[in-house]
Design an enzyme around this catalytic site. Structure first.
Site: not given
Length: 446
Positions: A14, A95, A123, A171, A198, A332, A363, A407
């Site tokens: 992805k 996102g 967000r 990101q 990340s 993730d 999460r 997820r």
């Protein structure tokens, strides 16, 4: 080996599908892109790119991408038609699309209305909108400042340098990197803040930029001097010690095949660890830059047997034990590892994951709530999750909440391998990243 393995083909990445389509759309000419993931999130990115002026047509399973001739174009791009409506960039719940495409659109010209599903409007985006405003974009927020929905007026990256933190998401940096080759001057992007999460996703962005011939250099602060280093040698980021110099060369069109997805493969690899039969995953690059390749090390530390061979990645079950693991680089994977931890003999602590509270759902809280349904003791702190396993309620039926989070739905499916009948309140939410999940999952659960 006692039993023949269950063979599963990994879906396409992805993360790389988003970035590959963006680079192809920003390049001049035509690029043929194969093995792109088909999912809701990728559809969002495709729709945003076509709204900005690219053409994306499917032909015999390959996406033929005709790039925008001179960057993203929004409504009222030439400033002559003041009443022209802005171009719609609808993010739904993606996102990745939101952060990457907002930064990329800001590198173009015109007005864009950026909006999404209700959760997307919760967000945070202030980190990115502040950086883009410093580069020259103008924002009219329709609700709370720093959040969607907003109208952005873009006129390209006007300043030569910008700062960004990676505390909430990598990101933001990836979006700025993808947009910067469209500027008409060199752009320096510096990472600031307290911590950086990340990093592997930034490496994926740099890989795609390199493959589409965008010019850039990565520099590390050595004493008082900035020194260029090979980008693949960078394994993590210390804020204040790294910067990116992006050349105004644009992108070149190319043919490209997207590699398999370690995030979505993680559920099947985990099934090999907790089930009774080995699982062989095909289509994954064992030397991938994807951070979620860490699932191999994590499952191995927990007691599963992992073998990499020419056929693929083979996972065989073994007695599982709990571990202490820092998952800041691979957030993730947290729901997958949390579910596996419920099968272990001793407790597991997952650390450095505060940014998980900003995902499709919170999460950390979601994992704690759902694992409690199978008897685990769970504790979510500000940035960690502790799982204390208990005997699983085999031969029972358990109702799980997915929180509309793909997820969570895929991870909780692992409890079927404990003989539990798993009922998900919204199994369709897997369409966000892996619409074919349950078809493939049938191979695992028979």
């Amino acid at each position: 080996m006692s039993k023949n393995p269950i063979i599963v083909n990994a879906p396409a990445s992805k993360s790389l599908s988003h970035r590959t389509l963006i680079a192809a759309a920003l390049a001049g000419g035509v690029s043929n892109i194969s093995s792109v993931l088909e999912s809701d999130d990728i559809t969002r990115t495709r729709d945003c790119l076509t709204a900005c002026g690219a053409s994306i047509v499917e032909k015999d399973g390959v996406l033929v991408v005709t790039g925008m001739s001179d960057g993203p174009k929004g409504g009222n791009a030439d400033g002559k038609h003041k009443d022209e409506t802005p171009h719609e960039l609808f993010m739904h719940e993606s996102g990745t699309t939101c952060r990457l495409m907002t930064a990329v659109a800001a590198a173009g010209k015109g007005t864009f209305r950026v909006h999404g599903a209700p959760r997307m409007h919760e967000r945070p985006m202030a980190e990115l909108t502040t950086a883009l405003a410093a580069l020259g974009a103008k924002f009219a927020f329709e609700g709370q400042e720093g959040y969607l929905p907003f109208v952005m007026t873009a006129n390209g990256y006007k300043k030569k340098s910008v700062e960004i933190t990676l505390e909430e998401s990598s990101q933001y940096l990836s979006g700025l990197l993808l947009g910067a080759p469209l500027a008409d001057h060199e752009t320096t992007i510096s990472v600031i803040g307290e911590k950086a999460v990340s990093w592997p996703y930034v490496a994926l962005t740099l890989r795609i930029m390199e493959d589409f011939k965008a010019g850039f250099a990565v520099e590390i602060l050595d004493g008082r001097e900035w020194k260029a280093v090979p980008w693949r040698s960078v394994k993590g980021v210390k804020p204040g010690k790294v910067r990116f110099i992006v050349q105004p060369m644009g992108y070149e069109n190319t043919g490209y095949q997207v590699e398999g997805d370690w995030s979505n493969a993680s559920y099947f690899l985990a099934a090999g660890a907790v089930g009774t039969r080995p699982v062989l995953l095909k289509g994954l690059a064992a030397d991938s830059l994807q951070g979620d390749r860490a699932i191999m090390d994590i499952l191995s530390q927990m007691g599963a047997s992992i073998k990499v061979n020419f056929d693929g990645i083979l996972v065989e079950p073994g007695p599982l034990r709990g571990i202490n693991v820092n998952m800041g680089r691979c957030p993730d994977l947290v729901p997958t590892v949390a579910a596996v931890a419920a099968f272990a003999a001793t407790p597991t602590t997952i650390g450095n994951v505060a940014h998980l509270r900003l995902k499709e759902t919170d999460r950390l809280a979601a994992c704690a709530n759902e694992l409690a349904r199978v008897g685990c003791g769970t504790e979510a702190t500000v940035d960690s999750l502790i799982i204390r396993p208990a005997p699983l309620p085999r031969d029972s039926e358990v109702n799980f909440t997915t929180y509309n989070d793909h997820r969570m739905a895929m991870s909780m499916s692992l409890f079927e391998l404990a003989g539990i009948k798993v009922n998900l309140d919204n199994p369709a939410c897997v369409g966000k990243s892996f619409p074919g999940f349950f078809e493939e999952w049938k191979k695992i659960v028979g």
